[in-house]
Design a protein around this motif. Structure first.
Motif, mmCIF file in Angstrom:
data_model
loop_
_atom_site.group_PDB
_atom_site.id
_atom_site.type_symbol
_atom_site.label_atom_id
_atom_site.label_comp_id
_atom_site.label_asym_id
_atom_site.label_seq_id
_atom_site.Cartn_x
_atom_site.Cartn_y
_atom_site.Cartn_z
ATOM 1 N N LEU A 3 0.649 -11.989 -5.081
ATOM 2 C CA LEU A 3 1.780 -11.309 -5.739
ATOM 3 C C LEU A 3 1.486 -9.817 -5.874
ATOM 4 O O LEU A 3 0.334 -9.405 -5.992
ATOM 5 N N GLY A 4 2.560 -9.013 -5.908
ATOM 6 C CA GLY A 4 2.451 -7.584 -6.210
ATOM 7 C C GLY A 4 1.522 -6.847 -5.276
ATOM 8 O O GLY A 4 1.664 -6.881 -4.059
ATOM 9 N N ASP A 5 0.555 -6.136 -5.858
ATOM 10 C CA ASP A 5 -0.369 -5.311 -5.070
ATOM 11 C C ASP A 5 -1.693 -6.040 -4.810
ATOM 12 O O ASP A 5 -2.701 -5.394 -4.522
ATOM 13 N N ARG A 6 -1.661 -7.373 -4.904
ATOM 14 C CA ARG A 6 -2.902 -8.106 -4.672
ATOM 15 C C ARG A 6 -3.070 -8.432 -3.192
ATOM 16 O O ARG A 6 -2.109 -8.551 -2.450
ATOM 17 N N LEU B 238 -9.150 5.144 1.274
ATOM 18 C CA LEU B 238 -7.757 4.942 0.858
ATOM 19 C C LEU B 238 -7.399 5.884 -0.278
ATOM 20 O O LEU B 238 -8.247 6.280 -1.073
ATOM 21 N N GLY B 239 -6.094 6.222 -0.364
ATOM 22 C CA GLY B 239 -5.557 6.970 -1.503
ATOM 23 C C GLY B 239 -6.250 8.307 -1.703
ATOM 24 O O GLY B 239 -6.344 9.126 -0.795
ATOM 25 N N ASP B 240 -6.739 8.525 -2.925
ATOM 26 C CA ASP B 240 -7.371 9.801 -3.278
ATOM 27 C C ASP B 240 -8.892 9.726 -3.181
ATOM 28 O O ASP B 240 -9.588 10.543 -3.783
ATOM 29 N N ARG B 241 -9.395 8.768 -2.398
ATOM 30 C CA ARG B 241 -10.845 8.651 -2.290
ATOM 31 C C ARG B 241 -11.356 9.524 -1.151
ATOM 32 O O ARG B 241 -10.663 9.822 -0.193
ATOM 33 N N LYS C 118 -16.064 -5.354 -5.996
ATOM 34 C CA LYS C 118 -15.828 -6.732 -6.429
ATOM 35 C C LYS C 118 -15.409 -6.819 -7.893
ATOM 36 O O LYS C 118 -14.911 -7.829 -8.357
ATOM 37 N N TYR C 119 -15.599 -5.758 -8.649
ATOM 38 C CA TYR C 119 -15.271 -5.749 -10.073
ATOM 39 C C TYR C 119 -13.822 -6.188 -10.289
ATOM 40 O O TYR C 119 -12.903 -5.579 -9.759
ATOM 41 N N ALA C 120 -13.586 -7.257 -11.046
ATOM 42 C CA ALA C 120 -12.248 -7.768 -11.388
ATOM 43 C C ALA C 120 -11.671 -8.715 -10.346
ATOM 44 O O ALA C 120 -10.619 -9.300 -10.574
ATOM 45 N N GLY C 121 -12.325 -8.920 -9.221
ATOM 46 C CA GLY C 121 -11.825 -9.864 -8.234
ATOM 47 C C GLY C 121 -12.019 -11.312 -8.684
ATOM 48 O O GLY C 121 -12.823 -11.604 -9.569
ATOM 49 N N THR C 122 -11.255 -12.218 -8.072
ATOM 50 C CA THR C 122 -11.333 -13.628 -8.426
ATOM 51 C C THR C 122 -11.623 -14.450 -7.178
ATOM 52 O O THR C 122 -10.920 -14.340 -6.180
ATOM 53 N N GLU C 123 -12.648 -15.292 -7.238
ATOM 54 C CA GLU C 123 -13.008 -16.126 -6.093
ATOM 55 C C GLU C 123 -12.176 -17.396 -6.069
ATOM 56 O O GLU C 123 -11.955 -18.029 -7.102
ATOM 57 N N ASP D 40 -8.664 -1.852 -5.444
ATOM 58 C CA ASP D 40 -10.094 -2.147 -5.419
ATOM 59 C C ASP D 40 -10.675 -2.001 -4.010
ATOM 60 O O ASP D 40 -11.859 -2.217 -3.806
ATOM 61 N N VAL D 41 -9.811 -1.659 -3.038
ATOM 62 C CA VAL D 41 -10.294 -1.356 -1.688
ATOM 63 C C VAL D 41 -10.693 0.115 -1.654
ATOM 64 O O VAL D 41 -9.887 0.993 -1.965
ATOM 65 N N LEU D 42 -11.946 0.387 -1.295
ATOM 66 C CA LEU D 42 -12.444 1.765 -1.272
ATOM 67 C C LEU D 42 -12.155 2.442 0.059
ATOM 68 O O LEU D 42 -11.760 3.594 0.113
ATOM 69 N N ALA D 43 -12.353 1.709 1.161
ATOM 70 C CA ALA D 43 -12.166 2.297 2.483
ATOM 71 C C ALA D 43 -11.956 1.197 3.503
ATOM 72 O O ALA D 43 -12.371 0.054 3.307
ATOM 73 N N VAL D 44 -11.266 1.582 4.591
ATOM 74 C CA VAL D 44 -11.090 0.687 5.727
ATOM 75 C C VAL D 44 -12.110 1.105 6.777
ATOM 76 O O VAL D 44 -12.348 2.299 6.980
#
Lengths: 94, 94, 94, 94, 94, 94, 94
Positions: free
Chosen positions: B6-9, C6-9, B68-73, B88-92
């Motif tokens: 859902l949403g931005d997940r 991504l974004g402002d990173r 991984k902070y706040a992610g759910t397995e 929570d994605v830092l880079a591609v």
């Protein structure tokens, strides 16, 4: 269903563990946030919640993975329900 | 894929440690925020999330570094997935 | 560069301590916020981040002083990088 | 000046204690927030910072009283500077 | 007055305890928030502060009751002043 | 009813435990958030509360499940009431 | 009344305990938030407070139930007053 949630809240009913096993889904929880699988029973009207427009995207009958953090357990007519905010739903199982 | 976030997940699947070693990537984690490399499996629709417009910028198949902070397995059909927010994605990795 | 933030990173690479000494810059850190000098390697697209318009003001090749608080270390192809938000850049060295 | 601060940040240089005594200013500090007197060396461009319009109201050469809380110390070419946000400036001395 | 406060800050000077007794005002303080009576010495220009329009409603010469929480003490030309935000003024004494 | 709540507050009266048992509702509480069932006695006018438009959606006579967290108990004319914000109402029982 | 509150603040005077008993109101307090009954003595002008429009809804002479959390006690001309924000008023007694 006699429980009508307000705003962006939804009433869900946890899927039985036996049923969970049959469908092959196992949801390990952490101490901080315990994931759960449940069926949606009732859905609030959405609208403006805490000053922000919320559109409801789940419907009764959906099976969802949710974060139990902040949910409230309610027992009604012998059945156990949980009331959460839609934002506590992580994903719908299709 | 049966999990629809859902949403931005987004739903991601951690890249195997063996595979990580082959591509020469090592991700040291801190106690506070453990970086991880994963493949994107499913992407939510974005839109208005917590009153803010979110545009999804990753797509299934992308390899990403995430916090991984706040992610759910979640374990589904014998596979392990993680559900995180796109923020929570830092880079591609390209 | 294979890491696309991504974004402002932004992706930065810490300047070698030897090099730091040559240029005469010494950056004492506090426990709370450890200042650092680094070179910018890759810059995210900016745009709407957490509901706010962010315009990127640094570019690859800039040497910056940054606050390491909240940054994430990544090792890629034998090189060590750090991924931070542009707002963690305190100043550009010209 | 080789340090160019970003956004609403400014680079300041603490006034020598001797000089402070001559001008008759004494700045007692609390544990929570340590007031300081300094000269403004460089001023960021202002503009949109964290989604809010910030107009810079101090200029190089101004002598200011500031709250050191959240500032970062930098040593450059043998001189010590501090980088703070303009909102950490309490008053200008005229 | 040589101290020119920025934004919504004001410079105040605590009324002497003797004077306080004469006017019949006693201000008991709690550990959390210590109320004080003071005279307004200088007033910032107001305007946009932290993204919000602030209109200054006190003027030099006003006697005010304020909350000392977050204020900063300054000694200048042998006089002691306190710099607070206007929102720390609870009431004007008329 | 002599208590007129302000803003988005409502006055509720807890349903007697005996009555609760008759209708078959049991509400287990957690230490963090104790759910409760109550009857709505008086409803504030809503409107702009903390800068956000709030529309009142419950009315006197409604039976509601609420979260007691943050509520305030009041005894008036020998009756005990609780004053909560409407956002502390989880669901209406229909 | 010589105390003129700023913004959305109001000056109230606690109703005597004896008087409280006569009107049959008992207000049990918790450690976290101590409810109180008081008479409104002076009311601030409202307007823009912390960037949000606040309309004053109580008037001098109203008897109110309030939450003492965050209030400040003031003694003036031998009388004791409390200065609170209007949002700390829970209900008006009619």
């Amino acid at each position: 269903m006699a429980l009508k949630p307000l705003g962006d809240r939804i009433v869900i009913k946890q899927v039985e563990k036996e049923e969970t096993t049959k469908s092959g889904i196992v949801l390990p929880g952490t101490a901080q946030e315990k994931p759960q699988i449940a069926e949606v029973i009732a859905v609030g009207p959405g609208g403006i919640v805490d000053g922000k427009e919320v559109k409801m995207e789940v419907k009764p009958g959906d099976r969802v993975i949710y974060s139990k953090y902040a949910g409230t357990e309610v027992k009604y007519d012998g059945e156990e329900y949980i009331i959460i905010k839609q934002s506590d739903v992580l994903a719908v199982i299709e």
